[in-house]
Design a protein around this motif. Structure first.
Motif, PDB file in Angstrom:
ATOM      1  N   PHE A   1       0.673  -0.937  -0.221  1.00 32.63           N
ATOM      2  CA  PHE A   1       0.027   0.112  -0.068  1.00 32.63           C
ATOM      3  C   PHE A   1       0.308   1.191  -0.414  1.00 32.63           C
ATOM      4  O   PHE A   1       1.674   1.451   1.180  1.00 32.63           O
ATOM      5  CB  PHE A   1      -1.237   0.094   1.419  1.00 32.63           C
ATOM      6  CG  PHE A   1      -2.266  -1.580   1.020  1.00 32.63           C
ATOM      7  CD1 PHE A   1      -3.455  -0.320   1.200  1.00 32.63           C
ATOM      8  CD2 PHE A   1      -1.359  -2.676   1.380  1.00 32.63           C
ATOM      9  CE1 PHE A   1      -4.271  -2.038   1.334  1.00 32.63           C
ATOM     10  CE2 PHE A   1      -2.647  -3.328   1.587  1.00 32.63           C
ATOM     11  CZ  PHE A   1      -3.416  -3.251   1.352  1.00 32.63           C
ATOM     12  N   SER A   2       0.858   2.418  -1.087  1.00 36.07           N
ATOM     13  CA  SER A   2       1.643   3.741  -0.865  1.00 36.07           C
ATOM     14  C   SER A   2       2.760   2.948  -1.076  1.00 36.07           C
ATOM     15  O   SER A   2       3.330   2.173  -1.506  1.00 36.07           O
ATOM     16  CB  SER A   2       0.445   4.343   0.092  1.00 36.07           C
ATOM     17  OG  SER A   2       1.295   6.048   0.510  1.00 36.07           O
ATOM     18  N   ALA A   3       3.803   3.565   0.158  1.00 37.03           N
ATOM     19  CA  ALA A   3       5.252   3.337  -0.108  1.00 37.03           C
ATOM     20  C   ALA A   3       6.036   2.011  -0.111  1.00 37.03           C
ATOM     21  O   ALA A   3       6.188   1.188  -0.786  1.00 37.03           O
ATOM     22  CB  ALA A   3       5.365   4.143   0.913  1.00 37.03           C
ATOM     23  N   GLY A   4       4.766   1.385   0.698  1.00 41.12           N
ATOM     24  CA  GLY A   4       4.852  -0.422   0.967  1.00 41.12           C
ATOM     25  C   GLY A   4       4.552  -0.845  -0.626  1.00 41.12           C
ATOM     26  O   GLY A   4       5.557  -1.767  -0.539  1.00 41.12           O
ATOM     27  N   ALA A   5       4.039  -0.256  -1.732  1.00 42.18           N
ATOM     28  CA  ALA A   5       3.897  -1.132  -2.898  1.00 42.18           C
ATOM     29  C   ALA A   5       4.922  -0.833  -3.174  1.00 42.18           C
ATOM     30  O   ALA A   5       5.419  -1.749  -4.356  1.00 42.18           O
ATOM     31  CB  ALA A   5       2.025  -0.105  -3.604  1.00 42.18           C
ATOM     32  N   ASN A   6       5.402   0.508  -3.343  1.00 44.20           N
ATOM     33  CA  ASN A   6       6.791   0.366  -3.402  1.00 44.20           C
ATOM     34  C   ASN A   6       7.865  -0.361  -3.595  1.00 44.20           C
ATOM     35  O   ASN A   6       8.910  -0.587  -4.816  1.00 44.20           O
ATOM     36  CB  ASN A   6       7.218   2.009  -3.201  1.00 44.20           C
ATOM     37  CG  ASN A   6       8.485   2.615  -4.205  1.00 44.20           C
ATOM     38  OD1 ASN A   6       9.345   2.275  -3.488  1.00 44.20           O
ATOM     39  ND2 ASN A   6       8.599   2.768  -5.306  1.00 44.20           N
ATOM     40  N   LEU A   7       7.695  -0.809  -1.670  1.00 39.47           N
ATOM     41  CA  LEU A   7       8.934  -0.903  -2.311  1.00 39.47           C
ATOM     42  C   LEU A   7       8.197  -2.849  -1.967  1.00 39.47           C
ATOM     43  O   LEU A   7       9.332  -3.614  -2.420  1.00 39.47           O
ATOM     44  CB  LEU A   7       8.890  -1.612  -0.612  1.00 39.47           C
ATOM     45  CG  LEU A   7       9.188  -0.762  -0.079  1.00 39.47           C
ATOM     46  CD1 LEU A   7       9.175  -0.108   1.582  1.00 39.47           C
ATOM     47  CD2 LEU A   7      10.600   0.174  -0.358  1.00 39.47           C
ATOM     48  N   ALA A   8       6.977  -3.360  -2.322  1.00 43.07           N
ATOM     49  CA  ALA A   8       6.737  -4.789  -2.936  1.00 43.07           C
ATOM     50  C   ALA A   8       7.216  -4.431  -4.105  1.00 43.07           C
ATOM     51  O   ALA A   8       7.715  -5.732  -4.359  1.00 43.07           O
ATOM     52  CB  ALA A   8       5.538  -4.559  -2.508  1.00 43.07           C
ATOM     53  N   LEU A   9       7.064  -3.589  -5.220  1.00 48.30           N
ATOM     54  CA  LEU A   9       7.633  -3.301  -6.949  1.00 48.30           C
ATOM     55  C   LEU A   9       8.958  -4.632  -6.285  1.00 48.30           C
ATOM     56  O   LEU A   9       9.675  -4.351  -7.555  1.00 48.30           O
ATOM     57  CB  LEU A   9       6.588  -2.146  -7.667  1.00 48.30           C
ATOM     58  CG  LEU A   9       5.475  -2.978  -7.429  1.00 48.30           C
ATOM     59  CD1 LEU A   9       4.692  -0.642  -8.363  1.00 48.30           C
ATOM     60  CD2 LEU A   9       5.835  -4.156  -8.863  1.00 48.30           C
ATOM     61  N   SER A  10       9.762  -3.435  -5.594  1.00 46.07           N
ATOM     62  CA  SER A  10      11.365  -3.380  -5.847  1.00 46.07           C
ATOM     63  C   SER A  10      11.704  -4.677  -5.509  1.00 46.07           C
ATOM     64  O   SER A  10      12.324  -4.902  -6.069  1.00 46.07           O
ATOM     65  CB  SER A  10      11.684  -2.422  -5.674  1.00 46.07           C
ATOM     66  OG  SER A  10      12.794  -1.669  -4.921  1.00 46.07           O
ATOM     67  N   THR A  11      10.974  -5.193  -4.826  1.00 45.33           N
ATOM     68  CA  THR A  11      11.465  -6.223  -4.528  1.00 45.33           C
ATOM     69  C   THR A  11      11.249  -7.546  -4.832  1.00 45.33           C
ATOM     70  O   THR A  11      11.510  -8.050  -5.477  1.00 45.33           O
ATOM     71  CB  THR A  11      11.022  -6.721  -2.958  1.00 45.33           C
ATOM     72  OG1 THR A  11      11.589  -5.467  -1.787  1.00 45.33           O
ATOM     73  CG2 THR A  11      11.689  -8.237  -1.716  1.00 45.33           C
ATOM     74  N   ALA A  12      10.124  -7.355  -5.467  1.00 47.04           N
ATOM     75  CA  ALA A  12       9.570  -8.262  -6.846  1.00 47.04           C
ATOM     76  C   ALA A  12      10.587  -9.005  -7.950  1.00 47.04           C
ATOM     77  O   ALA A  12      10.374  -9.767  -8.409  1.00 47.04           O
ATOM     78  CB  ALA A  12       8.155  -8.515  -6.519  1.00 47.04           C
ATOM     79  N   ASN A  13      10.649  -7.339  -8.469  1.00 48.03           N
ATOM     80  CA  ASN A  13      11.846  -6.692  -9.697  1.00 48.03           C
ATOM     81  C   ASN A  13      12.598  -7.832  -9.087  1.00 48.03           C
ATOM     82  O   ASN A  13      13.578  -8.482  -9.979  1.00 48.03           O
ATOM     83  CB  ASN A  13      11.606  -5.480  -9.752  1.00 48.03           C
ATOM     84  CG  ASN A  13      12.661  -5.364 -11.244  1.00 48.03           C
ATOM     85  OD1 ASN A  13      13.239  -5.675 -11.799  1.00 48.03           O
ATOM     86  ND2 ASN A  13      11.270  -4.814 -12.547  1.00 48.03           N
ATOM     87  N   LYS A  14      13.383  -7.479  -7.656  1.00 47.84           N
ATOM     88  CA  LYS A  14      14.881  -7.802  -7.951  1.00 47.84           C
ATOM     89  C   LYS A  14      14.679  -9.256  -7.905  1.00 47.84           C
ATOM     90  O   LYS A  14      15.624 -10.432  -8.308  1.00 47.84           O
ATOM     91  CB  LYS A  14      15.250  -7.474  -6.423  1.00 47.84           C
ATOM     92  CG  LYS A  14      16.932  -7.526  -5.710  1.00 47.84           C
ATOM     93  CD  LYS A  14      17.631  -6.737  -5.183  1.00 47.84           C
ATOM     94  CE  LYS A  14      18.662  -7.504  -4.522  1.00 47.84           C
ATOM     95  NZ  LYS A  14      19.188  -6.189  -3.606  1.00 47.84           N
ATOM     96  N   VAL A  15      13.585 -10.236  -7.034  1.00 49.26           N
ATOM     97  CA  VAL A  15      13.962 -11.550  -6.932  1.00 49.26           C
ATOM     98  C   VAL A  15      13.591 -12.386  -8.011  1.00 49.26           C
ATOM     99  O   VAL A  15      13.700 -13.336  -8.389  1.00 49.26           O
ATOM    100  CB  VAL A  15      13.453 -12.382  -5.446  1.00 49.26           C
ATOM    101  CG1 VAL A  15      14.082 -11.463  -4.263  1.00 49.26           C
ATOM    102  CG2 VAL A  15      11.958 -11.806  -5.697  1.00 49.26           C
ATOM    103  N   GLY A  16      13.484 -12.137  -8.811  1.00 50.77           N
ATOM    104  CA  GLY A  16      12.071 -12.189  -9.976  1.00 50.77           C
ATOM    105  C   GLY A  16      10.927 -12.693 -10.353  1.00 50.77           C
ATOM    106  O   GLY A  16      10.314 -13.265  -8.498  1.00 50.77           O
TER     107      GLY A  16
END
Length: 340
Positions: free
Chosen positions: A162-177
Protein backbone atom coordinates in the motif's frame (compact mmCIF):
# COMPACT_ATOMS: atom_id res chain seq x y z
CA UNK A 1 17.12 -16.70 -3.66
CA UNK A 2 17.47 -15.46 -7.22
CA UNK A 3 19.01 -12.03 -7.40
CA UNK A 4 19.15 -9.43 -10.13
CA UNK A 5 22.51 -8.50 -11.57
CA UNK A 6 22.17 -4.79 -10.77
CA UNK A 7 24.83 -3.58 -8.31
CA UNK A 8 23.54 -2.43 -4.92
CA UNK A 9 24.15 1.02 -3.54
CA UNK A 10 25.81 1.03 -0.12
CA UNK A 11 23.49 1.45 2.85
CA UNK A 12 24.33 5.00 3.98
CA UNK A 13 22.36 7.08 6.44
CA UNK A 14 21.81 10.83 6.21
CA UNK A 15 24.73 12.94 7.34
CA UNK A 16 24.10 15.13 10.35
CA UNK A 17 23.29 18.63 9.12
CA UNK A 18 20.76 21.41 9.62
CA UNK A 19 18.85 20.03 6.63
CA UNK A 20 18.64 16.60 8.22
CA UNK A 21 17.57 18.00 11.60
CA UNK A 22 14.83 20.02 9.91
CA UNK A 23 13.69 16.92 8.02
CA UNK A 24 13.58 14.95 11.25
CA UNK A 25 11.50 17.65 12.96
CA UNK A 26 8.98 17.69 10.12
CA UNK A 27 8.78 13.90 10.00
CA UNK A 28 8.28 13.75 13.77
CA UNK A 29 5.35 16.15 13.44
CA UNK A 30 3.86 14.06 10.62
CA UNK A 31 4.30 10.90 12.69
CA UNK A 32 2.35 12.44 15.56
CA UNK A 33 -0.44 13.47 13.20
CA UNK A 34 -0.48 9.98 11.70
CA UNK A 35 -0.66 8.33 15.10
CA UNK A 36 -3.73 10.37 15.97
CA UNK A 37 -5.28 9.71 12.56
CA UNK A 38 -4.81 5.94 12.88
CA UNK A 39 -6.37 6.01 16.35
CA UNK A 40 -9.29 8.20 15.25
CA UNK A 41 -10.09 6.12 12.16
CA UNK A 42 -9.54 2.65 13.57
CA UNK A 43 -13.29 2.00 13.64
CA UNK A 44 -13.37 2.40 9.84
CA UNK A 45 -11.16 -0.66 9.35
CA UNK A 46 -12.94 -3.98 10.02
CA UNK A 47 -11.47 -6.28 12.63
CA UNK A 48 -10.04 -9.72 11.88
CA UNK A 49 -12.63 -12.49 11.90
CA UNK A 50 -12.55 -15.52 14.17
CA UNK A 51 -11.53 -17.79 11.29
CA UNK A 52 -8.03 -16.25 11.20
CA UNK A 53 -5.60 -15.92 14.08
CA UNK A 54 -2.97 -13.18 14.23
CA UNK A 55 0.38 -13.37 15.98
CA UNK A 56 3.38 -11.08 16.11
CA UNK A 57 6.71 -12.67 15.25
CA UNK A 58 10.31 -11.68 14.69
CA UNK A 59 12.46 -13.00 11.86
CA UNK A 60 16.19 -12.43 11.35
CA UNK A 61 17.64 -9.49 9.47
CA UNK A 62 20.81 -9.74 7.41
CA UNK A 63 22.34 -7.45 10.05
CA UNK A 64 23.87 -9.54 12.82
CA UNK A 65 21.93 -9.43 16.06
CA UNK A 66 18.92 -7.65 14.56
CA UNK A 67 15.41 -8.91 13.85
CA UNK A 68 12.34 -7.59 11.99
CA UNK A 69 8.77 -7.59 13.28
CA UNK A 70 5.79 -8.95 11.37
CA UNK A 71 2.16 -9.86 11.92
CA UNK A 72 1.29 -13.35 10.70
CA UNK A 73 -2.32 -14.11 9.68
CA UNK A 74 -3.05 -17.84 9.71
CA UNK A 75 -6.43 -19.44 8.95
CA UNK A 76 -7.58 -21.66 11.78
CA UNK A 77 -7.66 -25.41 11.12
CA UNK A 78 -5.17 -25.05 8.30
CA UNK A 79 -3.95 -28.53 7.30
CA UNK A 80 -0.34 -29.43 8.12
CA UNK A 81 2.39 -29.00 5.56
CA UNK A 82 3.83 -26.14 3.49
CA UNK A 83 1.25 -23.47 2.69
CA UNK A 84 0.98 -20.70 0.13
CA UNK A 85 2.30 -17.46 1.64
CA UNK A 86 1.52 -13.85 0.89
CA UNK A 87 3.76 -10.97 2.01
CA UNK A 88 2.21 -7.53 2.52
CA UNK A 89 4.09 -4.25 2.99
CA UNK A 90 2.36 -1.35 4.73
CA UNK A 91 2.39 2.30 3.66
CA UNK A 92 3.39 5.47 5.47
CA UNK A 93 5.59 7.56 3.21
CA UNK A 94 8.61 5.34 4.00
CA UNK A 95 8.72 7.19 7.33
CA UNK A 96 5.63 6.63 9.51
CA UNK A 97 5.55 3.64 11.91
CA UNK A 98 1.90 4.22 12.88
CA UNK A 99 0.57 2.74 9.65
CA UNK A 100 2.10 -0.66 10.36
CA UNK A 101 -0.90 -2.96 10.78
CA UNK A 102 -3.27 -0.64 8.91
CA UNK A 103 -3.72 -3.22 6.16
CA UNK A 104 -5.26 -5.73 8.54
CA UNK A 105 -8.57 -6.05 6.68
CA UNK A 106 -6.91 -6.82 3.36
CA UNK A 107 -4.53 -9.25 5.05
CA UNK A 108 -7.49 -10.92 6.72
CA UNK A 109 -9.38 -11.27 3.43
CA UNK A 110 -6.39 -12.86 1.70
CA UNK A 111 -5.84 -15.32 4.55
CA UNK A 112 -9.53 -16.13 4.98
CA UNK A 113 -10.58 -16.42 1.35
CA UNK A 114 -7.44 -18.08 -0.05
CA UNK A 115 -6.63 -20.23 2.99
CA UNK A 116 -3.01 -19.14 2.94
CA UNK A 117 -0.62 -17.55 5.42
CA UNK A 118 -0.21 -13.78 5.22
CA UNK A 119 2.86 -12.01 6.58
CA UNK A 120 2.41 -8.27 7.14
CA UNK A 121 6.02 -7.20 7.49
CA UNK A 122 7.46 -4.10 9.07
CA UNK A 123 10.61 -2.30 7.88
CA UNK A 124 12.92 0.45 9.06
CA UNK A 125 11.80 4.02 8.51
CA UNK A 126 13.36 7.15 7.09
CA UNK A 127 14.96 9.57 7.77
CA UNK A 128 16.80 7.53 10.40
CA UNK A 129 17.02 4.65 7.92
CA UNK A 130 16.69 5.90 4.33
CA UNK A 131 16.98 3.94 1.11
CA UNK A 132 18.05 1.13 0.81
CA UNK A 133 17.39 0.06 4.44
CA UNK A 134 13.59 -0.44 3.99
CA UNK A 135 14.00 -2.41 0.76
CA UNK A 136 16.55 -4.70 2.39
CA UNK A 137 14.20 -5.45 5.27
CA UNK A 138 11.47 -6.50 2.82
CA UNK A 139 14.00 -8.61 0.91
CA UNK A 140 15.03 -10.22 4.20
CA UNK A 141 11.42 -11.19 4.78
CA UNK A 142 11.40 -13.11 1.50
CA UNK A 143 14.74 -14.72 2.36
CA UNK A 144 13.32 -15.89 5.69
CA UNK A 145 10.12 -17.19 4.07
CA UNK A 146 12.16 -19.35 1.71
CA UNK A 147 14.05 -20.92 4.62
CA UNK A 148 10.81 -22.04 6.31
CA UNK A 149 10.21 -24.97 4.00
CA UNK A 150 8.12 -26.89 6.54
CA UNK A 151 5.69 -23.97 6.88
CA UNK A 152 5.64 -22.24 3.47
CA UNK A 153 5.49 -23.42 -0.11
CA UNK A 154 8.34 -21.67 -1.94
CA UNK A 155 6.47 -22.10 -5.22
CA UNK A 156 3.48 -20.09 -3.99
CA UNK A 157 4.83 -16.71 -2.81
CA UNK A 158 2.91 -13.54 -3.68
CA UNK A 159 3.19 -9.92 -2.54
CA UNK A 160 1.16 -6.76 -2.02
CA UNK A 161 1.75 -3.24 -0.80
CA UNK A 162 0.00 0.00 0.00
CA UNK A 163 1.40 3.41 -1.01
CA UNK A 164 5.11 3.47 -0.08
CA UNK A 165 4.79 -0.22 0.77
CA UNK A 166 3.60 -0.88 -2.78
CA UNK A 167 6.78 0.77 -4.06
CA UNK A 168 8.83 -1.52 -1.82
CA UNK A 169 6.85 -4.58 -2.94
CA UNK A 170 7.38 -3.74 -6.62
CA UNK A 171 11.09 -3.10 -6.11
CA UNK A 172 11.60 -6.30 -4.12
CA UNK A 173 9.56 -8.51 -6.45
CA UNK A 174 11.54 -7.20 -9.41
CA UNK A 175 14.83 -7.93 -7.69
CA UNK A 176 14.03 -11.54 -6.82
CA UNK A 177 12.23 -12.13 -10.12
CA UNK A 178 9.12 -14.04 -11.21
CA UNK A 179 10.74 -17.33 -10.27
CA UNK A 180 10.16 -16.32 -6.63
CA UNK A 181 7.19 -13.92 -6.53
CA UNK A 182 4.19 -15.04 -8.59
CA UNK A 183 1.95 -11.97 -8.23
CA UNK A 184 2.15 -8.37 -7.01
CA UNK A 185 -0.93 -6.45 -5.88
CA UNK A 186 -0.48 -2.71 -5.39
CA UNK A 187 -2.65 0.09 -4.07
CA UNK A 188 -1.73 3.67 -5.07
CA UNK A 189 2.06 3.17 -5.30
CA UNK A 190 4.55 5.98 -6.01
CA UNK A 191 6.33 4.63 -9.08
CA UNK A 192 8.13 7.62 -10.65
CA UNK A 193 10.03 10.28 -8.70
CA UNK A 194 11.49 11.93 -11.80
CA UNK A 195 8.55 13.88 -13.23
CA UNK A 196 7.85 17.54 -12.54
CA UNK A 197 4.83 16.66 -10.42
CA UNK A 198 6.55 13.86 -8.52
CA UNK A 199 7.31 13.92 -4.83
CA UNK A 200 10.64 15.65 -5.37
CA UNK A 201 9.24 18.03 -7.96
CA UNK A 202 9.19 21.79 -7.54
CA UNK A 203 5.59 22.67 -8.23
CA UNK A 204 2.74 22.14 -5.78
CA UNK A 205 0.19 19.45 -6.25
CA UNK A 206 -3.34 20.67 -7.03
CA UNK A 207 -5.94 21.08 -4.32
CA UNK A 208 -8.13 18.02 -3.75
CA UNK A 209 -11.22 17.99 -5.97
CA UNK A 210 -14.50 18.69 -4.24
CA UNK A 211 -15.72 15.30 -5.47
CA UNK A 212 -13.27 13.32 -3.29
CA UNK A 213 -15.38 11.22 -0.92
CA UNK A 214 -12.72 9.64 1.32
CA UNK A 215 -8.99 9.50 1.80
CA UNK A 216 -6.16 11.90 2.57
CA UNK A 217 -4.92 14.49 0.11
CA UNK A 218 -1.13 14.39 -0.18
CA UNK A 219 -0.09 18.00 0.24
CA UNK A 220 3.13 18.89 -1.51
CA UNK A 221 5.28 19.79 1.50
CA UNK A 222 4.46 16.58 3.37
CA UNK A 223 4.94 14.45 0.27
CA UNK A 224 8.30 16.04 -0.46
CA UNK A 225 9.36 15.67 3.18
CA UNK A 226 8.75 11.93 3.03
CA UNK A 227 10.72 11.42 -0.16
CA UNK A 228 13.59 13.65 0.86
CA UNK A 229 13.76 11.64 4.08
CA UNK A 230 13.79 8.40 2.10
CA UNK A 231 16.47 9.53 -0.39
CA UNK A 232 19.80 10.68 1.06
CA UNK A 233 21.73 13.17 -1.10
CA UNK A 234 23.84 10.51 -2.81
CA UNK A 235 20.75 8.69 -4.14
CA UNK A 236 19.18 9.93 -7.37
CA UNK A 237 15.37 9.73 -7.59
CA UNK A 238 15.88 8.36 -11.10
CA UNK A 239 17.41 5.05 -10.01
CA UNK A 240 14.99 2.25 -10.94
CA UNK A 241 14.89 0.82 -7.42
CA UNK A 242 13.22 4.10 -6.36
CA UNK A 243 11.38 5.02 -9.57
CA UNK A 244 10.18 1.46 -10.06
CA UNK A 245 8.41 2.37 -13.30
CA UNK A 246 11.81 2.01 -14.97
CA UNK A 247 12.64 -1.47 -13.68
CA UNK A 248 12.76 -4.19 -16.37
CA UNK A 249 9.29 -5.63 -16.97
CA UNK A 250 10.69 -9.11 -17.62
CA UNK A 251 11.61 -9.27 -13.93
CA UNK A 252 7.95 -8.96 -12.91
CA UNK A 253 5.46 -11.83 -12.75
CA UNK A 254 2.53 -12.10 -15.15
CA UNK A 255 -0.04 -11.37 -12.45
CA UNK A 256 0.01 -7.67 -11.52
CA UNK A 257 -2.71 -5.43 -10.13
CA UNK A 258 -2.92 -1.67 -9.61
CA UNK A 259 -5.63 0.44 -7.98
CA UNK A 260 -5.72 4.16 -7.21
CA UNK A 261 -8.32 6.83 -6.52
CA UNK A 262 -8.87 9.27 -9.35
CA UNK A 263 -8.40 12.22 -6.94
CA UNK A 264 -5.09 10.83 -5.64
CA UNK A 265 -1.97 12.70 -6.81
CA UNK A 266 -0.43 9.24 -7.27
CA UNK A 267 -3.19 8.05 -9.60
CA UNK A 268 -1.18 8.56 -12.79
CA UNK A 269 1.74 6.61 -11.33
CA UNK A 270 -0.41 3.48 -11.46
CA UNK A 271 -1.96 4.43 -14.79
CA UNK A 272 1.44 4.98 -16.40
CA UNK A 273 2.76 1.67 -15.06
CA UNK A 274 -0.27 -0.16 -16.43
CA UNK A 275 0.07 1.51 -19.83
CA UNK A 276 3.76 0.61 -19.97
CA UNK A 277 2.90 -3.03 -19.34
CA UNK A 278 0.22 -2.96 -22.05
CA UNK A 279 2.71 -1.45 -24.48
CA UNK A 280 5.98 -3.18 -23.59
CA UNK A 281 5.08 -6.21 -21.46
CA UNK A 282 5.09 -9.79 -22.66
CA UNK A 283 1.72 -11.08 -23.96
CA UNK A 284 0.96 -13.14 -20.83
CA UNK A 285 1.75 -10.11 -18.67
CA UNK A 286 -0.50 -7.80 -20.68
CA UNK A 287 -3.36 -10.28 -20.50
CA UNK A 288 -3.18 -10.82 -16.73
CA UNK A 289 -2.41 -7.29 -15.49
CA UNK A 290 -5.33 -5.14 -14.32
CA UNK A 291 -5.74 -1.52 -13.26
CA UNK A 292 -8.78 -0.03 -11.50
CA UNK A 293 -9.16 3.74 -11.46
CA UNK A 294 -11.56 4.57 -8.64
CA UNK A 295 -13.71 7.67 -9.23
CA UNK A 296 -14.09 10.36 -6.56
CA UNK A 297 -11.58 8.88 -4.09
CA UNK A 298 -8.30 10.20 -2.70
CA UNK A 299 -5.16 8.57 -1.25
CA UNK A 300 -5.71 5.59 1.06
CA UNK A 301 -9.48 5.98 0.88
CA UNK A 302 -9.82 2.23 1.42
CA UNK A 303 -8.23 2.42 4.87
CA UNK A 304 -10.53 5.22 6.05
CA UNK A 305 -13.77 5.04 4.04
CA UNK A 306 -16.25 7.60 5.34
CA UNK A 307 -19.34 6.76 3.26
CA UNK A 308 -21.05 3.67 1.80
CA UNK A 309 -19.79 4.42 -1.71
CA UNK A 310 -16.18 4.38 -0.48
CA UNK A 311 -16.78 1.12 1.38
CA UNK A 312 -18.21 -0.43 -1.78
CA UNK A 313 -15.17 0.64 -3.82
CA UNK A 314 -12.82 -0.61 -1.10
CA UNK A 315 -14.48 -4.00 -1.24
CA UNK A 316 -14.28 -4.00 -5.05
CA UNK A 317 -10.55 -3.28 -5.25
CA UNK A 318 -9.79 -5.70 -2.41
CA UNK A 319 -11.82 -8.39 -4.16
CA UNK A 320 -9.87 -7.72 -7.37
CA UNK A 321 -6.57 -7.93 -5.48
CA UNK A 322 -7.54 -11.24 -3.90
CA UNK A 323 -8.62 -12.52 -7.33
CA UNK A 324 -5.20 -11.65 -8.75
CA UNK A 325 -3.45 -13.62 -6.01
CA UNK A 326 -5.85 -16.55 -6.43
CA UNK A 327 -5.26 -16.67 -10.18
CA UNK A 328 -1.49 -16.75 -9.68
CA UNK A 329 -1.75 -19.49 -7.06
CA UNK A 330 -4.09 -21.59 -9.21
CA UNK A 331 -1.85 -21.21 -12.25
CA UNK A 332 1.25 -22.21 -10.31
CA UNK A 333 -0.49 -25.21 -8.76
CA UNK A 334 -1.57 -26.34 -12.22
CA UNK A 335 2.03 -26.10 -13.43
CA UNK A 336 3.25 -28.12 -10.46
CA UNK A 337 0.64 -30.83 -11.09
CA UNK A 338 1.63 -30.97 -14.75
CA UNK A 339 5.27 -31.35 -13.85
CA UNK A 340 4.61 -34.13 -11.33
Amino acid sequence: MAQASRPELPAVQHEWSLHYIWLWIKVTFLRLVARYTVYATDHLRPQVGDDVRVEKIRFPSRDKGRSIVAYVYTPVDLPPGPQAVHVNVHGGGFAVPAFYGNSRYFCYLVASQLRCVVIDTDYRKAPEYPYPFPTRDVEDCLVWVQTQTQRFDRNLITMSGFSAGANLALSTANKVGPEVVKAVVTYYPPTDATTESAALGLRDHPDPPESARSGAHLVSWAFSTFFQSYLPPHVSPAIPEVSVLFLPLERYPDHLFFAAGRCDVLHDNSSDFYQKIQTEGRPSQRMRTRFISVPNEDHAFDEQPTCPESVAWRDKIYEAGVATIRAAQDEERAKLRGAA
